[in-house]
Design an enzyme around this catalytic site. Sequence first.
Site, PDB file in Angstrom:
ATOM      1  CE  LYS A  29      -0.411  11.619   6.004  1.00 22.55           C
ATOM      2  NZ  LYS A  29      -1.544  12.406   5.397  1.00 22.55           N
ATOM      3  CD  GLU A  79      -2.600   1.350   0.373  1.00 23.09           C
ATOM      4  OE1 GLU A  79      -2.440   1.733  -0.665  1.00 23.09           O
ATOM      5  OE2 GLU A  79      -3.939   1.531   0.650  1.00 23.09           O
ATOM      6  CG  ASP A 113      -4.564   9.457   6.836  1.00 26.48           C
ATOM      7  OD1 ASP A 113      -3.609  10.181   6.791  1.00 26.48           O
ATOM      8  OD2 ASP A 113      -5.596   9.761   6.576  1.00 26.48           O
TER       9      ASP A 113
HETATM   10  P1  5GP Z   1      -7.009   5.695   5.347  1.00 29.80           P
HETATM   11  O1  5GP Z   1      -7.258   6.900   5.787  1.00 29.80           O
HETATM   12  O2  5GP Z   1      -7.917   4.762   5.068  1.00 29.80           O
HETATM   13  O3  5GP Z   1      -5.637   4.901   6.004  1.00 29.80           O
HETATM   14  O4  5GP Z   1      -6.064   6.132   3.753  1.00 29.80           O
HETATM   15  C1  5GP Z   1      -7.022   6.081   2.725  1.00 29.80           C
HETATM   16  C2  5GP Z   1      -6.340   6.544   1.599  1.00 29.80           C
HETATM   17  O5  5GP Z   1      -6.050   8.238   1.697  1.00 29.80           O
HETATM   18  C3  5GP Z   1      -4.686   6.236   1.417  1.00 29.80           C
HETATM   19  O6  5GP Z   1      -4.633   4.944   0.744  1.00 29.80           O
HETATM   20  C4  5GP Z   1      -4.558   7.348   0.373  1.00 29.80           C
HETATM   21  O7  5GP Z   1      -4.991   7.287  -1.015  1.00 29.80           O
HETATM   22  C5  5GP Z   1      -5.105   8.412   0.791  1.00 29.80           C
HETATM   23  N1  5GP Z   1      -4.134   9.239   1.732  1.00 29.80           N
HETATM   24  C6  5GP Z   1      -4.218   9.258   3.063  1.00 29.80           C
HETATM   25  N2  5GP Z   1      -2.989  10.354   3.424  1.00 29.80           N
HETATM   26  C7  5GP Z   1      -2.415  10.908   2.214  1.00 29.80           C
HETATM   27  C8  5GP Z   1      -1.592  11.619   1.790  1.00 29.80           C
HETATM   28  O8  5GP Z   1      -0.967  12.483   2.655  1.00 29.80           O
HETATM   29  N3  5GP Z   1      -1.296  12.140   0.539  1.00 29.80           N
HETATM   30  C9  5GP Z   1      -1.982  11.268  -0.524  1.00 29.80           C
HETATM   31  N4  5GP Z   1      -1.791  11.774  -1.761  1.00 29.80           N
HETATM   32  N5  5GP Z   1      -2.916  10.477  -0.129  1.00 29.80           N
HETATM   33  C10 5GP Z   1      -3.407  10.339   0.939  1.00 29.80           C
HETATM   34 MG    MG Z   2      -4.349   4.201  -1.419  1.00 32.61          MG
END
Ligand code: 5GP
Ligand code: MG
Length: 178
Positions: A135, A103, A107
């Site tokens: 993060k 992945e 986030d």
């Molecule tokens: P989750 O919040 O479900 O862990 O992350 C969901 C998605 O948010 C990630 O797979 C990614 O596509 C997007 N994402 C989260 N943080 C960032 C960031 O700092 N930059 C970018 N470009 N996408 C992010």
């Molecule tokens: Mg993603």
Amino acid sequence: MKEVITIRDKQFELFIEQEIIEQGIKRIAGRINSDLKGKDPIFLAVLNGAFMFAGELMKEVSIPSEITFVRLASYHGTSTTNRVQEVLGLNESIEGRSVVIVEDIVDSGNTMVALKKELEKYHPREVKVATLLFKPAALRQKLPIDYVALEIPNDFIVGYGLDYDGYGRNLKDIYKVK
Ligand code: 5GP
Ligand code: MG
């Protein structure tokens, strides 16, 4: 390499250079090579964001293994909090296999939790998670992440596969929003 770049309406500043990124990837590849030796793992790279990470990681993986590419389609289940991730493009059987999800970034962890839950339906032997970026301050799920190339603070970043509004995936370094 430029220190400040503009993508659409936003400015981004250089944050992590390619050499540091690739050191992190080499480090986790070494651990994967020893942890999964003899387990014939199948890597599942999540498009679009993980394409560059997957390419670099696989160059450093030296054990027999397969890689395939999937895409996630998210839709909401019956309740709004019940987010379902449909896995598109998984044509290989993962039953009884050691699976490594590849992945771009973890986030909140919601995507990864939903994806792992979805994959369990196919009865893999185990599912591990390898992420380019993590993060820790944003994590809202109880989620073991097996392999993290780089930990970053809670900033929005682009480059090395990650986009802003579709752009910037081609950048070989990582930038953060100014
Ligand atoms: P989750 O919040 O479900 O862990 O992350 C969901 C998605 O948010 C990630 O797979 C990614 O596509 C997007 N994402 C989260 N943080 C960032 C960031 O700092 N930059 C970018 N470009 N996408 C992010
Ligand atoms: Mg993603």
